[in-house]
Design a protein around this motif. Structure first.
Motif, PDB file in Angstrom:
ATOM      1  N   ALA A 155       0.680  -1.382   0.022  1.00 40.07           N
ATOM      2  CA  ALA A 155      -0.036   0.136   0.017  1.00 40.07           C
ATOM      3  C   ALA A 155       0.673   1.232  -0.071  1.00 40.07           C
ATOM      4  O   ALA A 155       0.427   2.346  -0.927  1.00 40.07           O
ATOM      5  CB  ALA A 155      -0.897   0.159   1.179  1.00 40.07           C
ATOM      6  N   LEU A 156       1.918   1.449   0.830  1.00 47.04           N
ATOM      7  CA  LEU A 156       2.831   2.313   0.774  1.00 47.04           C
ATOM      8  C   LEU A 156       3.539   2.672  -0.480  1.00 47.04           C
ATOM      9  O   LEU A 156       3.711   3.915  -0.741  1.00 47.04           O
ATOM     10  CB  LEU A 156       3.797   2.339   1.965  1.00 47.04           C
ATOM     11  CG  LEU A 156       3.337   2.256   3.592  1.00 47.04           C
ATOM     12  CD1 LEU A 156       4.388   2.203   4.479  1.00 47.04           C
ATOM     13  CD2 LEU A 156       2.555   3.865   3.950  1.00 47.04           C
ATOM     14  N   LEU A 171      -0.306  10.157  -1.197  1.00 47.26           N
ATOM     15  CA  LEU A 171      -0.081  10.698  -0.086  1.00 47.26           C
ATOM     16  C   LEU A 171       0.796  11.791   0.081  1.00 47.26           C
ATOM     17  O   LEU A 171       0.554  12.970   0.750  1.00 47.26           O
ATOM     18  CB  LEU A 171       0.858   9.491   0.829  1.00 47.26           C
ATOM     19  CG  LEU A 171       0.093   8.247   1.224  1.00 47.26           C
ATOM     20  CD1 LEU A 171       1.059   7.210   1.676  1.00 47.26           C
ATOM     21  CD2 LEU A 171      -1.148   8.415   2.055  1.00 47.26           C
ATOM     22  N   LEU A 172       1.550  11.989  -0.947  1.00 45.62           N
ATOM     23  CA  LEU A 172       2.474  13.065  -1.027  1.00 45.62           C
ATOM     24  C   LEU A 172       1.721  14.377  -1.407  1.00 45.62           C
ATOM     25  O   LEU A 172       1.706  15.481  -0.869  1.00 45.62           O
ATOM     26  CB  LEU A 172       3.611  12.893  -1.980  1.00 45.62           C
ATOM     27  CG  LEU A 172       4.799  12.013  -1.419  1.00 45.62           C
ATOM     28  CD1 LEU A 172       5.715  11.814  -2.591  1.00 45.62           C
ATOM     29  CD2 LEU A 172       5.509  12.671  -0.504  1.00 45.62           C
ATOM     30  N   ARG A 210     -12.053  13.324   4.151  1.00 51.85           N
ATOM     31  CA  ARG A 210     -13.041  12.381   5.058  1.00 51.85           C
ATOM     32  C   ARG A 210     -13.908  11.765   4.160  1.00 51.85           C
ATOM     33  O   ARG A 210     -14.352  10.369   4.638  1.00 51.85           O
ATOM     34  CB  ARG A 210     -13.624  13.210   6.006  1.00 51.85           C
ATOM     35  CG  ARG A 210     -12.742  14.062   6.882  1.00 51.85           C
ATOM     36  CD  ARG A 210     -13.369  15.089   7.838  1.00 51.85           C
ATOM     37  NE  ARG A 210     -14.148  14.196   9.057  1.00 51.85           N
ATOM     38  CZ  ARG A 210     -13.673  13.876   9.932  1.00 51.85           C
ATOM     39  NH1 ARG A 210     -12.350  14.488  10.588  1.00 51.85           N
ATOM     40  NH2 ARG A 210     -14.528  13.277  11.122  1.00 51.85           N
ATOM     41  N   LYS A 211     -14.566  12.164   3.234  1.00 53.74           N
ATOM     42  CA  LYS A 211     -15.710  11.377   2.448  1.00 53.74           C
ATOM     43  C   LYS A 211     -15.023  10.322   1.935  1.00 53.74           C
ATOM     44  O   LYS A 211     -15.843   9.376   1.658  1.00 53.74           O
ATOM     45  CB  LYS A 211     -16.368  12.390   1.555  1.00 53.74           C
ATOM     46  CG  LYS A 211     -17.551  12.155   0.788  1.00 53.74           C
ATOM     47  CD  LYS A 211     -18.769  12.408   1.721  1.00 53.74           C
ATOM     48  CE  LYS A 211     -20.045  11.879   1.104  1.00 53.74           C
ATOM     49  NZ  LYS A 211     -21.173  11.783   2.041  1.00 53.74           N
ATOM     50  N   GLU A 247      -7.520   8.546   6.381  1.00 58.48           N
ATOM     51  CA  GLU A 247      -7.150   7.356   7.550  1.00 58.48           C
ATOM     52  C   GLU A 247      -5.865   6.780   7.202  1.00 58.48           C
ATOM     53  O   GLU A 247      -5.391   6.001   7.792  1.00 58.48           O
ATOM     54  CB  GLU A 247      -8.340   6.370   7.702  1.00 58.48           C
ATOM     55  CG  GLU A 247      -9.625   6.793   7.819  1.00 58.48           C
ATOM     56  CD  GLU A 247      -9.779   7.262   9.174  1.00 58.48           C
ATOM     57  OE1 GLU A 247      -9.080   7.061  10.055  1.00 58.48           O
ATOM     58  OE2 GLU A 247     -10.983   7.607   9.603  1.00 58.48           O
ATOM     59  N   LEU A 248      -5.293   7.061   5.922  1.00 59.16           N
ATOM     60  CA  LEU A 248      -4.221   6.593   5.143  1.00 59.16           C
ATOM     61  C   LEU A 248      -3.083   6.517   6.117  1.00 59.16           C
ATOM     62  O   LEU A 248      -2.238   5.445   6.179  1.00 59.16           O
ATOM     63  CB  LEU A 248      -3.986   6.894   3.835  1.00 59.16           C
ATOM     64  CG  LEU A 248      -5.025   6.288   2.763  1.00 59.16           C
ATOM     65  CD1 LEU A 248      -4.786   6.934   1.586  1.00 59.16           C
ATOM     66  CD2 LEU A 248      -5.121   5.037   2.719  1.00 59.16           C
ATOM     67  N   PRO A 249      -2.669   7.669   6.785  1.00 58.72           N
ATOM     68  CA  PRO A 249      -1.282   7.693   7.671  1.00 58.72           C
ATOM     69  C   PRO A 249      -1.484   6.507   8.737  1.00 58.72           C
ATOM     70  O   PRO A 249      -0.416   6.186   9.158  1.00 58.72           O
ATOM     71  CB  PRO A 249      -1.448   9.223   8.271  1.00 58.72           C
ATOM     72  CG  PRO A 249      -2.283   9.820   7.159  1.00 58.72           C
ATOM     73  CD  PRO A 249      -3.378   8.872   6.664  1.00 58.72           C
ATOM     74  N   GLN A 250      -2.458   5.864   8.901  1.00 63.12           N
ATOM     75  CA  GLN A 250      -2.559   4.839   9.846  1.00 63.12           C
ATOM     76  C   GLN A 250      -1.732   3.749   9.369  1.00 63.12           C
ATOM     77  O   GLN A 250      -1.697   2.711  10.205  1.00 63.12           O
ATOM     78  CB  GLN A 250      -4.006   4.497  10.025  1.00 63.12           C
ATOM     79  CG  GLN A 250      -4.620   5.482  11.177  1.00 63.12           C
ATOM     80  CD  GLN A 250      -6.152   5.611  11.295  1.00 63.12           C
ATOM     81  OE1 GLN A 250      -6.882   4.402  11.132  1.00 63.12           O
ATOM     82  NE2 GLN A 250      -6.931   6.687  11.048  1.00 63.12           N
TER      83      GLN A 250
END
Length: 467
Positions: free
Chosen positions: A285-286, A293-294, A358-359, A364-367
């Protein structure tokens, strides 16, 4: 209640325990099991090579070594399932020897059965192979006796952590474990203070067995705490039906009986497979999501110049706190660190980029970082903010079973989420519906279910209740 944080006033006491009181011995055990398997393999080969020399006059004849190599994978398979490489095998060499010899005997019978039907056993010298098996059995037993001497001498016989909590009950001693007084750590089993749960969780972290000695009127409360913590827990003597006991353990040396009231929900093999699954998913995933993410981090920074991440204390495995990462979706001056106010539609605290992430659940991805650190899992009960409420009640006030959902690591997604239980908890049923799904997931965990939940999550990333 603390008026500034909205939480119960025990945060200062919680700092009394900054780390677990016992080191984890799980890595020590895993290394020991790996060494045992390597040495067993070497001894098996050495025994068959020696048998060939003794009977045939040839060191390591081809047929004898083929017999050893055919036998070994079957032996390992049976040994891994019958406890030959389990925790008890490190503490009791007689038990370990019996299990290993059983695995050797059963694997020999299976190989001989297959060789008979394939008409290949005539190619082997029966005397040489039998001698190899006898030498293997002698070597395996001798090795386990030597291993026990090593453990007693260099590890003081300690391969597991045992903790006794004295809460004013009958006296109970532990030979190699540790005993603490509940009063020294302000442990009150009747309390529903999250900071008390955090203190207890840190004390129980890395413990393989926890025995509680407490007065009769407090035993049911302690049983509940131990079930919530996800550890092997025992309580000194009490009618079984009151505590939901799972078994009885008698300590001959002390003439004491304990009731086993809890076991960790996942055994070692299950924890290893779940962790490998988490690591594989997070790594992929990362790698795939790094451009996204960036980009999101850049957009958050450009919108108002504030921090990219929102870090919030949540309740994790064993009811201990951890810091959970999210992309910041709220205005800097309106961040809700304790989660006292649930997010609603048209929430004035949400930024423009925050509404979108949020939608789509991108926030939540940084988790994934939390999963990589080991604080979270890909699948598990979702962690909640400490100040979260349903119908103006803390979650544990709605249903005390809430604490039991923390016996597993919290997850990025879970059974409750794929069933549509997301968003604000305005009604008590919003919490109890999630709790029911979480407890159902814990009771019926399997790697197959985790995989199913991951695929179902992909279908509900965008949800009407996500805001």
């Amino acid at each position: 209640m603390n008026e500034q944080t909205g939480l119960l006033p025990d945060a200062a006491q919680s700092e009394k325990i900054a780390r677990p009181i016992a080191p984890s011995l799980e890595k020590r055990r895993l290394r020991s099991f790996a060494v045992m398997m390597v040495i067993d393999a070497a001894l098996l080969h050495l025994a068959f090579a020696s048998a060939s020399l003794i009977y045939l006059g040839v060191w390591a004849s081809a047929n004898n070594m083929l017999a050893a190599q055919t036998l070994l994978p079957v032996f390992f398979t049976i040994a891994l399932y019958n406890g030959s490489y389990g925790g008890k095998a490190l503490g009791d060499w007689i038990f370990a020897s019996k299990r290993a010899l059983t695995a050797l005997l059963v694997s020999t019978a299976l190989i001989n059965f297959l060789a008979f039907y394939t008409k290949s056993n005539a190619e082997f010298s029966r005397v040489s192979v039998t001698l190899g098996l006898i030498l293997s059995a002698i070597a395996i037993v001798a090795f386990r006796r030597v291993l026990m001497i090593f453990i007693d001498r260099f590890w003081n016989g300690r391969t597991t952590n045992e903790l006794v909590i004295d809460d004013g009950g009958p006296s109970f001693a532990t030979e190699r474990g540790e005993t603490i007084a509940a009063s020294d750590y302000a442990l009150d089993p009747t309390s529903h203070d999250p900071f008390m749960f955090d203190r207890l969780g840190k004390l129980l972290q890395n413990q393989d067995k926890v025995v509680v000695s407490t007065p009769r009127e407090r035993r049911e409360h302690w049983a509940f705490l131990l079930k919530s913590a996800g550890v092997h827990g025992e309580i000194v003597s009490q009618p079984a039906h009151d505590l939901g006991a799972m078994g009885v353990h008698h300590y001959d040396a002390q003439d004491r009986t304990t009731l086993i009231v809890s076991n960790g929900p996942l055994k070692l093999r299950s924890r290893i497979s779940k962790r490998l699954f988490d690591t594989a998913i997070v790594g992929a995933a990362l790698l795939v999501l790094s451009p996204l993410l960036l980009l999101v981090a850049m957009l958050i920074k450009l919108e108002d110049g504030g921090p990219v991440f929102f870090v919030q204390r949540r309740m994790g495995r064993g009811n201990t706190f951890f810091n959970m990462f999210k992309f910041r979706s709220m205005k800097v001056d309106k961040n809700d660190a304790e989660g006292a106010r649930s997010t609603g539609r048209e929430d004035d605290r949400i930024t423009r980029i925050g509404a979108f992430i949020r939608k789509t659940s991108i926030d939540e991805l940084p988790q994934l970082i939390n999963v990589l650190k080991g604080d979270m899992s890909i699948v598990g009960p979702r962690p909640h903010a400490l100040g979260s409420r349903a119908n103006n009640k803390f979650f544990w006030e709605v249903d005390a079973q809430y604490w039991r959902r923390h016996c597993l690591k919290p997850g990025l997604t879970g059974l409750a989420q794929v069933r549509g239980h997301r968003g604000a908890t305005e009604k008590e049923s919003d919490l109890t519906d999630r709790l029911q799904s979480d407890l159902e997931y814990i009771a019926g965990w399997s790697l197959r279910r985790d995989i199913e939940i991951v695929f179902k999550t992909l279908l509900v990333l965008r949800h009407d209740n996500a805001y």
